[in-house]
Design a protein around this motif. Sequence first.
Motif, mmCIF file in Angstrom:
data_model
loop_
_atom_site.group_PDB
_atom_site.id
_atom_site.type_symbol
_atom_site.label_atom_id
_atom_site.label_comp_id
_atom_site.label_asym_id
_atom_site.label_seq_id
_atom_site.Cartn_x
_atom_site.Cartn_y
_atom_site.Cartn_z
ATOM 1 N N ARG A 1 -25.101 -16.710 31.435
ATOM 2 C CA ARG A 1 -25.036 -17.431 30.621
ATOM 3 C C ARG A 1 -25.457 -18.598 30.534
ATOM 4 O O ARG A 1 -26.710 -19.444 31.276
ATOM 5 C CB ARG A 1 -24.664 -17.710 28.782
ATOM 6 C CG ARG A 1 -25.371 -16.792 28.217
ATOM 7 C CD ARG A 1 -24.456 -16.171 27.022
ATOM 8 N NE ARG A 1 -23.459 -15.901 26.899
ATOM 9 C CZ ARG A 1 -22.829 -15.268 27.243
ATOM 10 N NH1 ARG A 1 -22.715 -14.070 27.243
ATOM 11 N NH2 ARG A 1 -21.045 -15.268 27.228
ATOM 12 N N GLU B 1 -28.725 -21.549 32.287
ATOM 13 C CA GLU B 1 -28.686 -23.053 31.336
ATOM 14 C C GLU B 1 -28.632 -24.110 31.607
ATOM 15 O O GLU B 1 -29.689 -25.311 31.412
ATOM 16 C CB GLU B 1 -27.470 -22.935 29.938
ATOM 17 C CG GLU B 1 -27.725 -22.101 28.421
ATOM 18 C CD GLU B 1 -26.320 -21.736 27.424
ATOM 19 O OE1 GLU B 1 -25.132 -22.567 27.836
ATOM 20 O OE2 GLU B 1 -26.186 -21.340 26.884
ATOM 21 N N HIS C 1 -32.869 -23.649 26.426
ATOM 22 C CA HIS C 1 -32.028 -23.176 26.218
ATOM 23 C C HIS C 1 -31.438 -24.702 25.249
ATOM 24 O O HIS C 1 -30.867 -25.306 26.097
ATOM 25 C CB HIS C 1 -30.941 -22.337 27.301
ATOM 26 C CG HIS C 1 -31.909 -21.186 28.373
ATOM 27 N ND1 HIS C 1 -31.874 -20.135 26.964
ATOM 28 C CD2 HIS C 1 -32.353 -21.231 29.173
ATOM 29 C CE1 HIS C 1 -32.314 -19.752 28.038
ATOM 30 N NE2 HIS C 1 -32.582 -19.785 29.019
#
Length: 80
Positions: free
Chosen positions: A25, A29, A79
Amino acid sequence: MDAFYHRFSELFAQIGLSREPADIRAFIEKNSPLSAEVRLEDAPFWSAAQATLLREKLQDDADWSEVVDQLNAALRAMHN
């Protein structure tokens, strides 16, 4: 030919990155959104070896192409 399903985490391990969900993640990001003009394998954050591996996965290995496409889509999304 047998088809295999590869996990997102397996692709990260293949390209030499952490396969931990939090690290995946964070990577996405940090590197999103990838410009539409830049091919995934040409993104500036890959090493030469990583870019080559992604190219090979896309060109030669149908087993991996779906998960590489998922990575491509994830890196192009916005994001928060």
